[in-house]
Scaffold this active site. Structure first.
Site, short mmCIF file in Angstrom:
data_model
loop_
_atom_site.label_atom_id
_atom_site.label_comp_id
_atom_site.label_asym_id
_atom_site.label_seq_id
_atom_site.Cartn_x
_atom_site.Cartn_y
_atom_site.Cartn_z
N ASP A 447 0.86 -1.18 0.00
CA ASP A 447 0.00 0.00 0.00
C ASP A 447 0.90 1.23 0.00
OD1 ASP A 447 -1.74 2.10 0.55
OD2 ASP A 447 -2.91 0.97 2.02
N HIS A 448 0.89 1.98 -1.11
CA HIS A 448 1.80 3.10 -1.25
C HIS A 448 1.46 4.26 -0.32
CE1 HIS A 448 5.25 4.77 -2.99
NE2 HIS A 448 5.00 4.60 -4.28
N ARG A 449 0.31 4.23 0.34
CA ARG A 449 0.01 5.25 1.35
C ARG A 449 0.91 5.08 2.57
NH1 ARG A 449 -6.17 4.29 2.58
NH2 ARG A 449 -5.27 2.19 2.75
#
Length: 477
Positions: A447-449
């Site tokens: 998850d690039h968040r």
């Protein structure tokens, strides 16, 4: 006599519906407190429902295969007046107040015939109501009555004496076929087998069981479905006006419910909520293969999946952002210290991801044993819902299907998922030359968040480095 409705209880984990898999009682049967009434399938597991009343079954409101909402009545039980009076002092529908903790300790499902026993005596029927119904047995503490509750004996299907041989030699105990006019009783099969038959459109009463005492097995159902005989007995499974030349339906429809429905909803939610990034790394794992061979030679449990799991747990300590969750309410990223290692398991009911709590503290043999038990429990439909909600990071072994690499979708609520591909003997650069080596491709989606590209890359290369040289863990800090 008073009739009480038993409503489908909340089995925990926020589940709102369940499917009736099998009834263990029929209208007119006398049931005792804590006797199993039915097997139900939630989006996560198959669970047994014990009776909260002692009495006589007056009505069954949902047939097997029916999806029922939590709180809807599923069976009515006629209860003696003294029990009804005792019940009126509390909640008239005790099933509506099931403690969620019960769902995490669901007993294993069994459909084997119970030993034959005599009917309850008059003394048993007249035992004090307070003793019989002071607690909802199965959802709370056990009731000490001095006797084991008796269950109505379930008889095996009638078997014809002049059956012809189909699918096995005569006298093989279940491999013989039935004549076209032979009487048929209820088929003896476990809930997962019944689920498979339902999905394939197979009428179990038409299947010849080859298991113990004529029990229908998964192989029996699969063989019957492929024989073409299922088309005539199955419910409407085709929307096409005709069938293929071989007699099979032109299409087969599978209802989207249970595990399949829950998985689909979770994957869509994950794909459209968490911005996925997937990275790949191909690794020479020959040294890991040699380590596994030495462990097995010493009688230790070992597998490549267990070794990859251990490498992941070590890499998580060095890259904690991969073992985290996104807290929308507080606008925080929560890094978790313990690893709840989710293992993706393909089952007849669909994909399940049970987890191993505190996997980071386990050795490779301990992880191998835990993974084997976890997978067997999931395939048998005995995974408690609590085991399906404690994961923090997941591994999926697509290599077991001969696949080299993939782009896995993150389990909702987690930060990353690792996919391990097949180990292949491949020409590879080694010590300045070319040699045949064991090679595997790893892929991680994150998850690039929560995870930057650098963190995800370091995590993946840490795992690859450990698998390339297991002894290197001694130098990691």
């Amino acid at each position: 006599m008073t009739v009480h409705d038993f409503r489908l209880p909340d089995l925990g984990e926020g589940l709102t519906e369940s499917e009736i898999v099998e009834w263990h009682v029929a209208v007119g049967d006398r049931v005792t407190l804590n006797q199993t009434l039915a097997d139900v399938e939630t989006a996560k597991a198959i669970v047994q429902l014990p009776s909260p009343f002692a009495g006589i079954v007056a009505a069954i409101h949902a047939e097997p295969g029916t999806t029922v909402q939590v709180g809807a009545p599923i069976v009515s039980i006629e209860v003696a007046a003294d029990v009804a009076l005792a019940s009126s002092a509390g909640d008239a529908s005790p099933a509506a107040e099931v403690p969620p903790a019960w769902a995490g300790s669901a007993p294993p499902v069994s459909t084997l015939a119970a030993p034959e026993s005599e009917a309850p005596s008059a003394a048993e029927v007249a035992e004090p109501a307070a003793e019989r119904q002071s607690v909802l047995v199965g959802y709370g503490p056990a009731v000490e009555t001095g006797r084991r509750p008796r269950r109505k004996a379930r008889s095996l299907p009638e078997r014809s004496a002049d059956r012809s041989t189909v699918g096995g030699p005569a006298g093989s105990g279940g491999g013989a076929g039935r004549g076209p006019n032979a009487p048929r009783g209820a088929a003896l099969a476990t809930p997962p087998v019944r689920k498979l038959a339902h999905d394939l459109g197979v009428d179990l009463s038409e299947v010849d069981g080859t298991g113990d005492s004529g029990q229908v097995t998964r192989a029996d159902v699969t063989r019957f479905a492929g024989s073409g005989r299922a088309a005539a007995s199955a419910p409407s499974t085709t929307g096409a006006p005709g069938a293929r030349a071989d007699g099979r339906p032109a299409e087969v429809r599978h209802p989207i419910k249970g595990v399949r429905k829950a998985t689909a909803e979770a994957m869509v939610r994950s794909a459209f909520t968490a911005p996925h990034v997937t990275e790949f790394l191909t690794v020479d794992v020959t040294a890991s293969s040699e380590l596994l061979a030495r462990l097995k030679a010493r009688g230790k449990s070992a597998s490549m999946l267990a070794l990859v799991s251990k490498a992941l747990c070590i890499a998580v300590e060095r890259n904690p952002s991969l073992n985290a969750r996104w807290d929308e309410s507080s606008n925080e990223i929560v890094e978790l210290r313990d690893v709840g290692l989710g293992i993706a398991v393909a089952t007849p009911r669909g994909l399940l991801v049970p987890s191993i709590p505190d996997a980071g503290s386990m050795t490779v043999p301990q992880l191998a044993d835990a993974i084997r038990e976890l997978a067997a429990t999931a395939r048998d439909g005995r995974t408690p819902p609590s085991s399906l909600s404690g994961g923090t990071i997941t591994i999926t072994n697509i290599g077991v299907f001969g696949v080299d690499a993939g782009t896995p979708i993150i389990v909702p609520g987690e930060a990353a998922i690792l996919a391990m591909g097949a180990v292949r003997r491949t020409p590879w650069e080694f010590e300045g030359g070319i040699a045949l080596r064991d090679v595997m491709t790893l892929s991680v989606s994150f998850d690039h968040r929560m995870v930057d590209g650098e963190q995800g890359s370091r995590f993946l290369t840490d795992i690859g480095g450990i698998l390339n040289d297991p002894a290197s863990v001694l130098a990691l800090v």
